[in-house]
Design a protein around this motif. Structure first.
Motif, mmCIF file in Angstrom:
data_model
loop_
_atom_site.group_PDB
_atom_site.id
_atom_site.type_symbol
_atom_site.label_atom_id
_atom_site.label_comp_id
_atom_site.label_asym_id
_atom_site.label_seq_id
_atom_site.Cartn_x
_atom_site.Cartn_y
_atom_site.Cartn_z
ATOM 1 N N LYS A 51 0.822 -1.212 0.000
ATOM 2 C CA LYS A 51 0.000 0.000 0.000
ATOM 3 C C LYS A 51 0.857 1.263 0.000
ATOM 4 N N TYR A 52 1.837 1.336 0.911
ATOM 5 C CA TYR A 52 2.631 2.556 1.025
ATOM 6 C C TYR A 52 3.639 2.694 -0.113
ATOM 7 N N ALA A 53 4.062 1.571 -0.690
ATOM 8 C CA ALA A 53 4.935 1.644 -1.861
ATOM 9 C C ALA A 53 4.164 2.149 -3.078
ATOM 10 N N VAL A 54 2.937 1.678 -3.230
ATOM 11 C CA VAL A 54 2.082 2.162 -4.321
ATOM 12 C C VAL A 54 1.846 3.666 -4.191
ATOM 13 N N ALA A 55 1.669 4.140 -2.954
ATOM 14 C CA ALA A 55 1.428 5.567 -2.722
ATOM 15 C C ALA A 55 2.601 6.418 -3.186
ATOM 16 N N ARG A 56 3.782 5.831 -3.268
ATOM 17 C CA ARG A 56 4.961 6.556 -3.753
ATOM 18 C C ARG A 56 5.142 6.435 -5.259
ATOM 19 N N GLY A 57 4.217 5.725 -5.891
ATOM 20 C CA GLY A 57 4.307 5.566 -7.333
ATOM 21 C C GLY A 57 5.207 4.438 -7.777
ATOM 22 N N TRP A 58 5.545 3.530 -6.853
ATOM 23 C CA TRP A 58 6.415 2.421 -7.207
ATOM 24 C C TRP A 58 5.642 1.327 -7.943
ATOM 25 N N ASP A 59 6.373 0.547 -8.719
ATOM 26 C CA ASP A 59 5.838 -0.625 -9.402
ATOM 27 C C ASP A 59 5.957 -1.795 -8.428
ATOM 28 N N VAL A 60 4.828 -2.301 -7.941
ATOM 29 C CA VAL A 60 4.830 -3.267 -6.852
ATOM 30 C C VAL A 60 4.265 -4.617 -7.295
ATOM 31 N N THR A 61 5.015 -5.664 -6.987
ATOM 32 C CA THR A 61 4.550 -7.036 -7.207
ATOM 33 C C THR A 61 4.545 -7.771 -5.877
ATOM 34 N N SER A 62 3.422 -8.382 -5.559
ATOM 35 C CA SER A 62 3.312 -9.211 -4.355
ATOM 36 C C SER A 62 3.386 -10.672 -4.765
ATOM 37 N N ILE A 63 4.143 -11.452 -3.980
ATOM 38 C CA ILE A 63 4.210 -12.899 -4.212
ATOM 39 C C ILE A 63 3.616 -13.597 -3.004
ATOM 40 N N ARG A 64 2.592 -14.378 -3.258
ATOM 41 C CA ARG A 64 1.895 -15.109 -2.199
ATOM 42 C C ARG A 64 2.250 -16.577 -2.265
ATOM 43 N N GLN A 65 2.385 -17.217 -1.100
ATOM 44 C CA GLN A 65 2.619 -18.658 -1.054
ATOM 45 C C GLN A 65 1.495 -19.354 -1.800
ATOM 46 N N ALA A 66 1.847 -20.242 -2.748
ATOM 47 C CA ALA A 66 0.865 -20.798 -3.676
ATOM 48 C C ALA A 66 -0.194 -21.652 -2.999
ATOM 49 N N ALA A 67 0.195 -22.732 -2.402
ATOM 50 C CA ALA A 67 -0.791 -23.647 -1.827
ATOM 51 C C ALA A 67 -1.188 -23.173 -0.438
ATOM 52 N N PRO A 68 -2.441 -23.310 -0.068
ATOM 53 C CA PRO A 68 -3.544 -23.924 -0.809
ATOM 54 C C PRO A 68 -4.402 -22.892 -1.541
ATOM 55 N N TYR A 69 -3.834 -21.737 -1.880
ATOM 56 C CA TYR A 69 -4.607 -20.654 -2.454
ATOM 57 C C TYR A 69 -4.601 -20.689 -3.973
ATOM 58 N N ARG A 70 -5.676 -20.218 -4.575
ATOM 59 C CA ARG A 70 -5.772 -20.145 -6.029
ATOM 60 C C ARG A 70 -5.455 -18.753 -6.548
ATOM 61 N N SER A 71 -5.519 -17.774 -5.698
ATOM 62 C CA SER A 71 -5.305 -16.395 -6.118
ATOM 63 C C SER A 71 -4.124 -15.805 -5.365
ATOM 64 N N GLY A 72 -3.394 -14.913 -6.046
ATOM 65 C CA GLY A 72 -2.292 -14.229 -5.390
ATOM 66 C C GLY A 72 -2.764 -13.085 -4.522
ATOM 67 N N GLU A 73 -3.999 -12.637 -4.721
ATOM 68 C CA GLU A 73 -4.530 -11.504 -3.961
ATOM 69 C C GLU A 73 -4.906 -11.942 -2.541
ATOM 70 N N PRO A 74 -4.809 -11.040 -1.566
ATOM 71 C CA PRO A 74 -5.175 -11.403 -0.194
ATOM 72 C C PRO A 74 -6.664 -11.716 -0.048
#
Length: 294
Positions: A22-45
């Motif tokens: 959130k705070y990195a986006v507020a600075r205009g940065w290009d942000v990629t989040s990596i989520r642990q894959a299993a057991p989730y189907r989506s990278g989003e929280p």
């Protein structure tokens, strides 16, 4: 105009990691989040697990939400290319076979038994592995041990970040262990810090050591924060005589947004390196807030 900083947050779907995004986006940065894959189907929280609402916040669409397996570097190494900074925010508080708990094949009590059992090191030597090689321990049930998740996954991520020429690596450590947890919780974090500093000095390594973190979106954290505040007062009155027994329970808690702002400010300030403890976290967050007001 210079290109936006590119930030990778491993664990960007979590309580602290999502706010770093959130705070990195507020600075205009290009942000990629990596989520642990299993057991989730989506990278989003699952937003209701990290904020007060189930709906994605407005800034969320500016983050690239990816999935990977932190124990399989080949799944995330390509995402590190071109990154300026990488954050590891994926440590565990309590040991357990996470997949087993989710599937109902292991009780959370088994995590308690494992944490306090007098067993040998459950980790691997990530520096002895070939680049891209999995860091899964011989016993699959040990993959969610302090050694693997708090130490070996961080060292491996730092190694691959270094290989990609990343300038800054930030490891979310801790100031101390919460009361009642085994010493291995904090010792594995210190081991990770030392290994990263010793083996990857070409990067600017930042080790943020927050105390207990709280927020209104997680109501149960408010009571713990209040109790920790009492412990902090007691620790001050006794001049730290019981600090070793109280651990993080005797250190002033911080709002999770304060820590997140401090992390982003530390990434932006090239003079910040090494351990960042509570007083400096407060200072960095205050500076970030003041700059945002200008």
């Amino acid at each position: 105009m210079s290109a936006a900083k590119r930030l990778i947050v491993c664990g960007g779907n979590g309580f602290l990691g999502s706010r770093i995004c959130k705070y990195a986006v507020a600075r205009g940065w290009d942000v990629t989040s990596i989520r642990q894959a299993a057991p989730y189907r989506s990278g989003e929280p699952h937003w209701d697990a990290v904020t007060a609402s189930a709906a994605p916040p407005p800034w969320a669409h500016k983050v690239t939400w990816e999935r990977a397996d932190i124990l399989r570097p080949s799944t995330y190494a390509p995402l590190l290319k071109g990154a300026d900074s990488v954050v590891h925010s994926m440590g565990i508080l309590m040991e357990a076979d996470y997949k087993g708990v989710v599937r109902g094949t292991e009780s959370p009590l088994a995590g308690l038994h494992k944490a306090f059992s007098p067993s040998v090191n459950r980790g691997v030597d990530p520096l002895a592995r070939a680049a891209g090689e999995d860091i899964a321990p011989p016993n699959p049930k040990d993959q969610f041990s302090y050694e693997v998740m708090n130490r070996d996954s961080a060292i491996t991520l730092a190694r691959h970040a270094s290989d990609e020429g990343v300038a800054t690596f930030c490891y979310i450590s801790a100031i101390a262990a919460p009361p009642g947890l085994p010493a291995r919780y904090i010792s594995t974090k210190r081991e990770a810090e030392k290994a990263i500093e010793d083996h990857f000095p070409q990067m600017r390594n930042v080790f943020v050591r927050p105390p207990f973190m709280y927020d209104n979106s997680r109501k149960f954290t408010l009571g713990i924060a209040a109790a920790t505040g009492v412990g902090t007062l007691f620790n001050g009155l006794t001049k730290g005589a019981f600090g070793g027994l109280m651990g993080a329970g005797g250190i002033k808690p911080l709002k999770v947004d304060t820590v997140a702002e401090a992390v982003v400010e530390a990434l932006a300030d090239e003079t910040v390196k090494g351990p960042v403890e509570v007083a400096q976290i407060d200072e960095l967050a205050t500076r970030a807030w003041r700059n945002s007001m200008l």
